[in-house]
Motif scaffolding. Structure first.
Motif, mmCIF file in Angstrom:
data_model
loop_
_atom_site.group_PDB
_atom_site.id
_atom_site.type_symbol
_atom_site.label_atom_id
_atom_site.label_comp_id
_atom_site.label_asym_id
_atom_site.label_seq_id
_atom_site.Cartn_x
_atom_site.Cartn_y
_atom_site.Cartn_z
ATOM 1 N N ASP A 1 0.852 -1.190 0.000
ATOM 2 C CA ASP A 1 0.000 0.000 0.000
ATOM 3 C C ASP A 1 0.894 1.248 0.000
ATOM 4 O OD1 ASP A 1 -1.467 2.231 1.564
ATOM 5 O OD2 ASP A 1 -3.084 0.819 1.105
ATOM 6 N N SER A 2 0.519 2.245 -0.780
ATOM 7 C CA SER A 2 1.339 3.455 -0.902
ATOM 8 C C SER A 2 1.517 4.163 0.433
ATOM 9 C CB SER A 2 0.731 4.411 -1.933
ATOM 10 O OG SER A 2 -0.561 4.816 -1.527
ATOM 11 N N ARG A 3 0.535 4.047 1.329
ATOM 12 C CA ARG A 3 0.658 4.681 2.648
ATOM 13 C C ARG A 3 1.693 3.957 3.505
ATOM 14 N NH1 ARG A 3 -5.615 4.173 3.755
ATOM 15 N NH2 ARG A 3 -5.052 2.198 2.744
ATOM 16 N N SER A 4 1.761 2.624 3.373
ATOM 17 C CA SER A 4 2.805 1.860 4.079
ATOM 18 C C SER A 4 4.174 2.214 3.531
ATOM 19 C CB SER A 4 2.572 0.357 3.921
ATOM 20 O OG SER A 4 1.438 -0.058 4.621
ATOM 21 N N THR A 5 4.273 2.281 2.224
ATOM 22 C CA THR A 5 5.542 2.604 1.570
ATOM 23 C C THR A 5 6.029 3.983 1.983
ATOM 24 O OG1 THR A 5 4.950 1.192 -0.297
ATOM 25 C CG2 THR A 5 6.678 2.818 -0.672
ATOM 26 N N ALA A 6 5.127 4.961 2.001
ATOM 27 C CA ALA A 6 5.499 6.328 2.372
ATOM 28 C C ALA A 6 5.928 6.407 3.834
ATOM 29 C CB ALA A 6 4.339 7.282 2.103
ATOM 30 N N THR A 7 5.203 5.736 4.704
ATOM 31 C CA THR A 7 5.556 5.742 6.128
ATOM 32 C C THR A 7 6.908 5.090 6.338
ATOM 33 O OG1 THR A 7 3.215 5.674 6.745
ATOM 34 C CG2 THR A 7 4.821 5.010 8.433
ATOM 35 N N ALA A 8 7.119 3.946 5.719
ATOM 36 C CA ALA A 8 8.407 3.258 5.852
ATOM 37 C C ALA A 8 9.543 4.138 5.330
ATOM 38 C CB ALA A 8 8.369 1.925 5.111
ATOM 39 N N LYS A 9 9.314 4.781 4.207
ATOM 40 C CA LYS A 9 10.348 5.642 3.604
ATOM 41 C C LYS A 9 10.726 6.784 4.536
ATOM 42 C CE LYS A 9 11.515 8.026 -0.658
ATOM 43 N NZ LYS A 9 11.085 8.360 -2.009
ATOM 44 N N ARG A 10 9.732 7.365 5.222
ATOM 45 C CA ARG A 10 10.019 8.439 6.180
ATOM 46 C C ARG A 10 10.948 7.962 7.294
ATOM 47 N NH1 ARG A 10 4.659 9.725 5.300
ATOM 48 N NH2 ARG A 10 3.923 8.732 7.199
ATOM 49 N N HIS A 11 10.923 6.659 7.558
ATOM 50 C CA HIS A 11 11.764 6.074 8.614
ATOM 51 C C HIS A 11 13.018 5.402 8.054
ATOM 52 C CE1 HIS A 11 8.969 6.742 11.963
ATOM 53 N NE2 HIS A 11 8.015 6.554 11.065
ATOM 54 N N GLY A 12 13.291 5.615 6.774
ATOM 55 C CA GLY A 12 14.499 5.065 6.169
ATOM 56 C C GLY A 12 14.412 3.598 5.799
ATOM 57 N N VAL A 13 13.193 3.076 5.663
ATOM 58 C CA VAL A 13 12.987 1.665 5.311
ATOM 59 C C VAL A 13 12.390 1.592 3.917
ATOM 60 C CG1 VAL A 13 11.723 -0.445 5.895
ATOM 61 C CG2 VAL A 13 12.729 0.942 7.718
ATOM 62 N N ASP A 14 12.989 0.785 3.063
ATOM 63 C CA ASP A 14 12.587 0.660 1.660
ATOM 64 C C ASP A 14 11.732 -0.586 1.457
ATOM 65 O OD1 ASP A 14 12.386 0.846 -1.083
ATOM 66 O OD2 ASP A 14 14.488 0.330 -1.452
ATOM 67 N N LEU A 15 10.526 -0.412 0.952
ATOM 68 C CA LEU A 15 9.638 -1.541 0.643
ATOM 69 C C LEU A 15 9.583 -1.829 -0.851
ATOM 70 C CD1 LEU A 15 6.597 -0.849 3.033
ATOM 71 C CD2 LEU A 15 8.763 -2.008 3.524
ATOM 72 N N ALA A 16 10.400 -1.140 -1.632
ATOM 73 C CA ALA A 16 10.391 -1.330 -3.089
ATOM 74 C C ALA A 16 10.730 -2.779 -3.428
ATOM 75 C CB ALA A 16 11.398 -0.397 -3.746
ATOM 76 N N GLY A 17 10.066 -3.290 -4.408
ATOM 77 C CA GLY A 17 10.330 -4.649 -4.879
ATOM 78 C C GLY A 17 9.529 -5.720 -4.168
ATOM 79 N N LEU A 18 8.885 -5.386 -3.054
ATOM 80 C CA LEU A 18 8.068 -6.383 -2.361
ATOM 81 C C LEU A 18 6.752 -6.563 -3.108
ATOM 82 C CD1 LEU A 18 8.585 -5.407 1.394
ATOM 83 C CD2 LEU A 18 9.915 -6.969 -0.032
ATOM 84 N N ARG A 19 6.256 -7.785 -3.154
ATOM 85 C CA ARG A 19 4.993 -8.104 -3.811
ATOM 86 C C ARG A 19 4.177 -9.027 -2.921
ATOM 87 N NH1 ARG A 19 6.487 -4.427 -6.001
ATOM 88 N NH2 ARG A 19 6.937 -4.041 -8.187
ATOM 89 N N SER A 20 2.902 -8.789 -2.900
ATOM 90 C CA SER A 20 2.001 -9.578 -2.067
ATOM 91 C C SER A 20 1.903 -11.019 -2.566
ATOM 92 C CB SER A 20 0.608 -8.944 -2.081
ATOM 93 O OG SER A 20 -0.302 -9.728 -1.359
ATOM 94 N N ARG A 21 1.827 -11.929 -1.609
ATOM 95 C CA ARG A 21 1.557 -13.325 -1.919
ATOM 96 C C ARG A 21 0.727 -13.899 -0.784
ATOM 97 N NH1 ARG A 21 4.198 -17.527 0.497
ATOM 98 N NH2 ARG A 21 5.972 -17.098 1.848
ATOM 99 N N GLN A 22 0.076 -14.999 -1.061
ATOM 100 C CA GLN A 22 -0.744 -15.665 -0.045
ATOM 101 C C GLN A 22 0.079 -16.753 0.630
ATOM 102 O OE1 GLN A 22 -4.487 -17.156 -1.487
ATOM 103 N NE2 GLN A 22 -5.273 -17.507 0.569
ATOM 104 N N VAL A 23 -0.079 -16.859 1.950
ATOM 105 C CA VAL A 23 0.600 -17.911 2.691
ATOM 106 C C VAL A 23 0.091 -19.267 2.194
ATOM 107 C CG1 VAL A 23 -1.021 -18.052 4.648
ATOM 108 C CG2 VAL A 23 1.387 -18.549 5.007
ATOM 109 N N GLU A 24 0.965 -20.263 2.210
ATOM 110 C CA GLU A 24 0.588 -21.605 1.766
ATOM 111 C C GLU A 24 1.112 -22.626 2.773
ATOM 112 O OE1 GLU A 24 4.099 -22.337 -1.459
ATOM 113 O OE2 GLU A 24 2.485 -20.978 -2.040
#
Length: 157
Positions: free
Chosen positions: A51-74
């Motif tokens: 979610d763009s809001r998660s990405t923006a919040t993480a970025k403000r704290h110096g954490v990069d979420l780029a490249g992550l993609r959602s998947r379902q647990v199996e």
């Protein structure tokens, strides 16, 4: 050590936990010893970026979420991972039910069990500072988690 973070859709809380855990892992020099991933109990957003809001919040704290993609647990995740960490009680119940049906050696806990207990709230439909609260809770939980991991990885005297 292999760690999987799990929330409902794998676009807010668990990718934030994955990003925070990767940053802590690097800071503590455990990149070679700890594998990290995230997934969702539901497949609503499979293949989507966080979610763009998660990405923006993480970025403000110096954490990069780029490249992550959602998947379902199996079911196979319960064989692949040592620790499967739920963000809330509903996710925990889903994971425990999966373990009853399919087995697997993974330990299943809530992330915040490492930091005194509680749930990481789902910010998806909320307003205000929900994503900041998630980040703070995840940061606290992951720091405590890595204290535990470091203790597990230490050679016995």
């Amino acid at each position: 050590m292999r760690v999987l973070f799990v929330c409902m859709g794998n676009i807010c809380r668990s990718p934030t936990a994955e990003g925070v855990a990767r940053a802590i892992r690097a800071r503590r020099g455990l990149v070679e010893q700890v594998d990290i991933d995230s997934a969702g109990t539901h497949g609503y957003h499979v293949g989507a970026s966080p979610d763009s809001r998660s990405t923006a919040t993480a970025k403000r704290h110096g954490v990069d979420l780029a490249g992550l993609r959602s998947r379902q647990v199996e079911a196979a995740d319960l064989d692949r991972f040592d620790l499967v960490l739920a963000m809330d009680n509903a996710n925990l119940e889903d994971l425990l039910a999966l373990k009853v049906r399919h087995g697997g050696p993974a330990e299943i806990h809530r992330l915040l069990d490492y930091a005194g207990g509680g749930e990481v709230p789902d910010p998806y439909f909320g307003a205000g500072d929900g994503f900041e609260r998630v980040f703070d809770a995840v940061q606290r939980g992951c720091e405590a988690l890595f204290d535990d991991i470091e203790a597990r990885l230490r050679p016995a005297d």
